[in-house]
Design a protein around this motif. Sequence first.
Motif, mmCIF file in Angstrom:
data_model
loop_
_atom_site.group_PDB
_atom_site.id
_atom_site.type_symbol
_atom_site.label_atom_id
_atom_site.label_comp_id
_atom_site.label_asym_id
_atom_site.label_seq_id
_atom_site.Cartn_x
_atom_site.Cartn_y
_atom_site.Cartn_z
ATOM 1 N N ILE A 16 5.255 -3.379 9.898
ATOM 2 C CA ILE A 16 5.887 -4.171 8.833
ATOM 3 C C ILE A 16 7.109 -4.898 9.407
ATOM 4 N N ARG A 25 -11.074 -1.865 5.527
ATOM 5 C CA ARG A 25 -11.321 -0.452 5.193
ATOM 6 C C ARG A 25 -11.308 -0.237 3.686
ATOM 7 N N ASN A 26 -10.444 -0.938 2.989
ATOM 8 C CA ASN A 26 -10.434 -0.796 1.530
ATOM 9 C C ASN A 26 -11.717 -1.338 0.921
ATOM 10 N N SER A 47 14.161 -5.008 0.994
ATOM 11 C CA SER A 47 12.938 -4.613 1.703
ATOM 12 C C SER A 47 13.228 -4.422 3.186
ATOM 13 N N ASN A 79 13.045 -0.953 5.280
ATOM 14 C CA ASN A 79 12.148 -0.881 6.436
ATOM 15 C C ASN A 79 12.873 -0.389 7.693
ATOM 16 N N THR A 116 -3.321 -5.609 11.512
ATOM 17 C CA THR A 116 -3.191 -4.392 10.696
ATOM 18 C C THR A 116 -3.643 -4.649 9.274
ATOM 19 N N TRP A 117 -3.232 -5.791 8.724
ATOM 20 C CA TRP A 117 -3.532 -6.093 7.320
ATOM 21 C C TRP A 117 -5.016 -6.377 7.149
ATOM 22 N N LYS A 140 -7.303 -5.026 9.014
ATOM 23 C CA LYS A 140 -7.924 -3.700 9.159
ATOM 24 C C LYS A 140 -7.836 -2.938 7.831
ATOM 25 N N ILE A 141 -6.674 -2.980 7.203
ATOM 26 C CA ILE A 141 -6.506 -2.276 5.920
ATOM 27 C C ILE A 141 -7.446 -2.876 4.872
ATOM 28 N N LEU A 197 4.084 1.068 0.041
ATOM 29 C CA LEU A 197 4.284 -0.019 1.009
ATOM 30 C C LEU A 197 5.605 -0.735 0.756
ATOM 31 N N LEU A 217 8.341 1.336 2.039
ATOM 32 C CA LEU A 217 8.404 1.262 3.509
ATOM 33 C C LEU A 217 8.965 -0.071 3.995
ATOM 34 N N GLY A 218 9.187 -0.972 3.069
ATOM 35 C CA GLY A 218 9.835 -2.225 3.440
ATOM 36 C C GLY A 218 8.952 -3.458 3.384
ATOM 37 N N LEU A 219 7.732 -3.311 2.887
ATOM 38 C CA LEU A 219 6.874 -4.497 2.778
ATOM 39 C C LEU A 219 7.399 -5.380 1.645
#
Lengths: 416, 248
Positions: free
Chosen positions: B133, A10-11, B101, B105, A3-4, A6-7, A315, A318-320
Amino acid sequence: MHTWIKIAVRNLTLNLRRSVFTILAVAVGFAAVNVFGGFADYIFAGLRDGFIYAQGEGHLSIFKAGYLTEGKIDTARFLISAQEQTRIRRIAARHPEIEVVTAQLGISGLVSNGQISTITLIEGRSFADMQAMRARAGGMVGRLEFFTGAPLQDDVLHLGGLSSGLSEKIDSPIGSDVVLMAPTVEGQINALDMHVVQNFESPVQALNDMISLVTLDFVQALYDTDAVDTFSLLLSDTARTGAVKTALEKDFAADGLRLEVQTWEAMSPLYGKVKQMFDIIFAVLFVIVLAIVIMSIINTMSMAVMERTREIGTLRALGLKRTGVVRLFAIESALLGLLGSTLGALITLVAVWGIRLGKLSWIPPNFTTRVPVLVNLIPGDMLWTLAFMVALSITVAILPSRKAARMNIVDALGHA
Amino acid sequence: MLCKGDPEMARKLPASEDHRASPIVRFERVTKAYRFGQTRVTALRGVDLAVDRGEFVAIWGPSGSGKSTLCNLAGLLDAPTEGAVWLNGKDAALYSDDQKSRLRNAHIGFVFQGFNLMPVLSALENIMLPLQIFGIDASAARQKAMACLAEVHMTPYATHRPARLSGGQQQRVAICRALITNPDIVIADEPTANLDSAAAKMIIDLMAEMNATRGTTFIFSTHDRRVIENVRRKVLLTDGRIEDDVIV
């Protein structure tokens, strides 16, 4: 992790122009370092092989202890006797890495064509051994012609060669006869006739009008001795030079021989000086490239971090974790380094092939003939550069992303 | 049922022994001040508030009253200057940044006024993000996110990036993202501010359904009448103080 990545990809494509310029900066830096490194390696190899193989000096030289400091004034005191030569050859035979063992004797004297006389350095060599050494030369040296005329033969005493400058100086081209004169070991003047069958270029320009090349038997007859002043050893592997030197020193000491063993690097100061000069140029180039790459990546990553502060806040909400934010930008930066290095490797390949196809030539230091300009392709160095560029990119990205990761989340979310 | 969430993540919040009896979020004499150069601005002044599990609460009031600050503190995005925020019976100040965190999450969902979707990810990938995450593998996350998208009638837009979605569609994606982890609380800061009436109604109904069926606690920061009229508890903030607290 997917995922990371991919991000990150794309960035990078989202800001394509900025990414492309950064990748190009890395690529050009990569190519500059590797093309120059490859050229330097080609030069070093030429100097090394020129000394070891073309000049027939081998990897190791053996002298009587003290010869290098006092032997030039009083050669006779530091000669290696026939009995010692046998012992040296016996010891050398115990080391399978030693492929060629050859003796030489050099004295100074006069050369005359009957009308003109001049000083000469008379080098006595075994031509079969020299041929064996030259046959093992690869690369640039392996492609060189060493002389014009006929090859010298160990069993034909009166045949010899003159360096091209000396041949011109005394007007004695190939086919002419000259007289070589020198004092014997006892100090009496001796003279022998020599038929000139070849001309050659001296590896040192300053000596190109001074050298006479004859068989070892010829110079021993002129000097009235069966001794030699130097033994040259050719090894199967240059990397083993130090180890064989140490082993020989032990063996000679154990056998009661007072000899000193020197490596080709110690006997070829020009190699060391040229290498030092190239190392300094390389260091300067590397620092410039490093500065350009660091500044390009810092600029790109700082812009990315600033533009995406709100995204970082999201992010984090969202818990990162903070480390996750740093990782995200580190991956992005690593990709820049990786893509830049890959493109740089391609540019390096194209440059190397282009130089080969261009068939450029030049006269390098220590050479008197033109040789082709080439750049060695060194995959190990290219891999090392790639790893370094990627590591550098990651390190450079950590600073701005760490700062962003430590931002107050509410402030980051409110970032315009 | 809307967005069942991930059973792996359905762990209860770390709590004190009597957590069942305690509110899910409690503010104890909370003051929050910000410093802008030499100027100190106090957003909250000694607020005491308790929100129980399953509540559907609106924090409302005029701009600058401290609504968003209160939500940020409840969502562990910020820390109070004075006082304490208790989450499920445990003082939030005792958690490290990494622990906060992890809590955000797995147990707290966020819906932002500006949607805050990742522009480089599709609707589906945005919804998968909290699960990834957490460490759930992509295929499982994709399956759950697709189910969630279907619930909000967004399946045809799964591969669309946020820039190609309307405000209402983006907010539906954001709600899916907030609910995908099956959180205990959802903090929604002005969730309908950028939406037209129809989209706002759909979003409010969506969250009301989630609250009713799952018992998920919702805390809204809003001054949107459409939201205030649909909640069961209204907390009026004025100048950083609770002026009124009404259960409908």
